[in-house]
Design a protein around this motif. Structure first.
Motif, PDB file in Angstrom:
ATOM      1  N   GLN A  84       0.833  -1.211   0.000  1.00 27.79           N
ATOM      2  CA  GLN A  84       0.000   0.000   0.000  1.00 27.79           C
ATOM      3  C   GLN A  84       0.864   1.257   0.000  1.00 27.79           C
ATOM      4  O   GLN A  84       0.562   2.237  -0.686  1.00 27.79           O
ATOM      5  CB  GLN A  84      -0.955   0.009   1.209  1.00 27.79           C
ATOM      6  CG  GLN A  84      -2.031  -1.063   1.159  1.00 27.79           C
ATOM      7  CD  GLN A  84      -2.895  -0.980  -0.082  1.00 27.79           C
ATOM      8  OE1 GLN A  84      -3.157   0.087  -0.617  1.00 27.79           O
ATOM      9  NE2 GLN A  84      -3.346  -2.134  -0.562  1.00 27.79           N
ATOM     10  N   GLU A  85       1.939   1.213   0.761  1.00 28.71           N
ATOM     11  CA  GLU A  85       2.852   2.370   0.804  1.00 28.71           C
ATOM     12  C   GLU A  85       3.499   2.595  -0.566  1.00 28.71           C
ATOM     13  O   GLU A  85       3.617   3.727  -1.031  1.00 28.71           O
ATOM     14  CB  GLU A  85       3.931   2.131   1.870  1.00 28.71           C
ATOM     15  CG  GLU A  85       4.837   3.321   2.075  1.00 28.71           C
ATOM     16  CD  GLU A  85       5.857   3.070   3.175  1.00 28.71           C
ATOM     17  OE1 GLU A  85       6.998   3.551   3.017  1.00 28.71           O
ATOM     18  OE2 GLU A  85       5.513   2.399   4.167  1.00 28.71           O
ATOM     19  N   MET A  86       3.890   1.506  -1.218  1.00 29.18           N
ATOM     20  CA  MET A  86       4.498   1.625  -2.547  1.00 29.18           C
ATOM     21  C   MET A  86       3.478   2.124  -3.570  1.00 29.18           C
ATOM     22  O   MET A  86       3.811   2.885  -4.473  1.00 29.18           O
ATOM     23  CB  MET A  86       5.081   0.274  -2.985  1.00 29.18           C
ATOM     24  CG  MET A  86       6.284  -0.163  -2.165  1.00 29.18           C
ATOM     25  SD  MET A  86       6.851  -1.839  -2.574  1.00 29.18           S
ATOM     26  CE  MET A  86       7.769  -1.527  -4.068  1.00 29.18           C
ATOM     27  N   ARG A  87       2.222   1.713  -3.421  1.00 29.59           N
ATOM     28  CA  ARG A  87       1.166   2.104  -4.365  1.00 29.59           C
ATOM     29  C   ARG A  87       0.791   3.582  -4.238  1.00 29.59           C
ATOM     30  O   ARG A  87       0.266   4.166  -5.185  1.00 29.59           O
ATOM     31  CB  ARG A  87      -0.080   1.239  -4.164  1.00 29.59           C
ATOM     32  CG  ARG A  87       0.026  -0.104  -4.845  1.00 29.59           C
ATOM     33  CD  ARG A  87      -1.211  -0.949  -4.614  1.00 29.59           C
ATOM     34  NE  ARG A  87      -2.444  -0.316  -5.045  1.00 29.59           N
ATOM     35  CZ  ARG A  87      -2.950  -0.394  -6.269  1.00 29.59           C
ATOM     36  NH1 ARG A  87      -2.310  -1.063  -7.198  1.00 29.59           N
ATOM     37  NH2 ARG A  87      -4.103   0.184  -6.570  1.00 29.59           N
ATOM     38  N   THR A  88       1.056   4.204  -3.108  1.00 28.01           N
ATOM     39  CA  THR A  88       0.776   5.639  -2.985  1.00 28.01           C
ATOM     40  C   THR A  88       1.680   6.442  -3.919  1.00 28.01           C
ATOM     41  O   THR A  88       1.301   7.521  -4.374  1.00 28.01           O
ATOM     42  CB  THR A  88       0.954   6.135  -1.537  1.00 28.01           C
ATOM     43  OG1 THR A  88       2.277   5.851  -1.099  1.00 28.01           O
ATOM     44  CG2 THR A  88      -0.057   5.492  -0.603  1.00 28.01           C
ATOM     45  N   ASN A  89       2.870   5.903  -4.204  1.00 31.49           N
ATOM     46  CA  ASN A  89       3.816   6.578  -5.092  1.00 31.49           C
ATOM     47  C   ASN A  89       3.664   6.158  -6.548  1.00 31.49           C
ATOM     48  O   ASN A  89       4.026   6.902  -7.454  1.00 31.49           O
ATOM     49  CB  ASN A  89       5.254   6.309  -4.643  1.00 31.49           C
ATOM     50  CG  ASN A  89       5.511   6.831  -3.243  1.00 31.49           C
ATOM     51  OD1 ASN A  89       4.969   7.854  -2.859  1.00 31.49           O
ATOM     52  ND2 ASN A  89       6.312   6.107  -2.480  1.00 31.49           N
ATOM     53  N   ASN A  90       3.157   4.940  -6.749  1.00 34.73           N
ATOM     54  CA  ASN A  90       3.045   4.419  -8.111  1.00 34.73           C
ATOM     55  C   ASN A  90       1.857   3.452  -8.170  1.00 34.73           C
ATOM     56  O   ASN A  90       1.940   2.336  -7.672  1.00 34.73           O
ATOM     57  CB  ASN A  90       4.340   3.697  -8.507  1.00 34.73           C
ATOM     58  CG  ASN A  90       4.291   3.146  -9.916  1.00 34.73           C
ATOM     59  OD1 ASN A  90       3.302   3.257 -10.625  1.00 34.73           O
ATOM     60  ND2 ASN A  90       5.398   2.535 -10.328  1.00 34.73           N
ATOM     61  N   LYS A  91       0.775   3.864  -8.809  1.00 37.30           N
ATOM     62  CA  LYS A  91      -0.449   3.058  -8.868  1.00 37.30           C
ATOM     63  C   LYS A  91      -0.274   1.797  -9.713  1.00 37.30           C
ATOM     64  O   LYS A  91      -1.067   0.862  -9.602  1.00 37.30           O
ATOM     65  CB  LYS A  91      -1.616   3.882  -9.451  1.00 37.30           C
ATOM     66  CG  LYS A  91      -2.023   5.050  -8.589  1.00 37.30           C
ATOM     67  CD  LYS A  91      -2.611   4.585  -7.284  1.00 37.30           C
ATOM     68  CE  LYS A  91      -3.024   5.773  -6.431  1.00 37.30           C
ATOM     69  NZ  LYS A  91      -3.280   5.402  -5.053  1.00 37.30           N
ATOM     70  N   ILE A  93       2.230  -0.277  -9.542  1.00 38.15           N
ATOM     71  CA  ILE A  93       3.121  -1.209  -8.862  1.00 38.15           C
ATOM     72  C   ILE A  93       2.448  -2.576  -8.728  1.00 38.15           C
ATOM     73  O   ILE A  93       1.249  -2.669  -8.526  1.00 38.15           O
ATOM     74  CB  ILE A  93       3.552  -0.645  -7.489  1.00 38.15           C
ATOM     75  CG1 ILE A  93       4.881  -1.251  -7.039  1.00 38.15           C
ATOM     76  CG2 ILE A  93       2.511  -0.879  -6.426  1.00 38.15           C
ATOM     77  CD1 ILE A  93       6.050  -0.437  -7.386  1.00 38.15           C
TER      78      ILE A  93
END
Length: 197
Positions: A84-91, A93
């Motif tokens: 979820q943290e990675m997806r905030t920067n790149n949808k 992912i």
């Protein structure tokens, strides 16, 4: 004589330190199946989980202590937080992108992440011949990461059936076939069986 005893004692200490380092159990994080579409019935879910459990089972591990299985629910929660943290920067992912940071965070040597990407079934009883037709499609993915060698294997498999009704055409059956195929493609069972050898 003293010199001989000193050398012998040094050899024993060195040998025991090597044996101790070899006896550190391999930490395995087997994640529960991640469902990205329709969720199968309870029996199908249980059978799919059992397939992964058997592929990651080490006979006599209770005695040999060559592997430590990390708690599945805790592991799933940590992976979800990282993803979820990675997806905030790149949808765009993918879960596979979160596997290495996940292994690092929980100090896992091997990560096994099964995903059911698609699971659908539609039964149609209307045909000119009075036969029942079944339309089913399943797609699954299995990610296996060995942090000891930094080797990540990510394989997908899919099955479909568009024909008259038959038990082997159900989505449940197709999902089991996909999981068998993925366990073979990723060589998961061989990886686990090589632990402690």
């Amino acid at each position: 004589m003293k010199k001989f005893l000193f050398v012998l004692l040094s050899f024993i200490i060195f040998s025991s330190s090597i044996a101790a380092s070899e006896n550190v159990p391999v930490r395995i994080a087997r994640l529960p199946i991640i469902f990205q579409s329709s969720i199968p019935d309870y029996d199908t879910r249980a059978q799919l989980e059992t397939k992964i459990e058997r592929a990651t089972h080490i006979p006599l591990n209770q005695t040999l202590q060559v592997a430590e299985y990390l708690p599945m629910d805790d592991s799933a929660q940590v992976l979800n937080e990282i993803w979820q943290e990675m997806r905030t920067n790149n949808k765009k992912i993918k879960i596979r992108d979160a596997i290495k940071p996940f292994a690092e965070k929980i100090d896992a040597d091997i990560v096994v992440c099964p995903i059911l990407l698609s699971y659908s079934q539609f039964v149609n009883g209307f045909s000119s011949f009075g036969e029942t037709y079944i339309h089913s499609y399943v797609e699954a993915e299995l990610i296996v990461y060995d942090r000891r060698t930094d080797n990540l294997v990510d394989k997908k498999a899919s099955q479909f059936h568009n024909d008259t009704y038959h038990p082997v055409g159900t989505a449940s059956y197709l999902a089991k076939t996909c999981f068998d195929e993925l366990i073979d493609k990723t060589k998961l069972h061989q990886l686990i069986m090589n632990i402690g050898k």
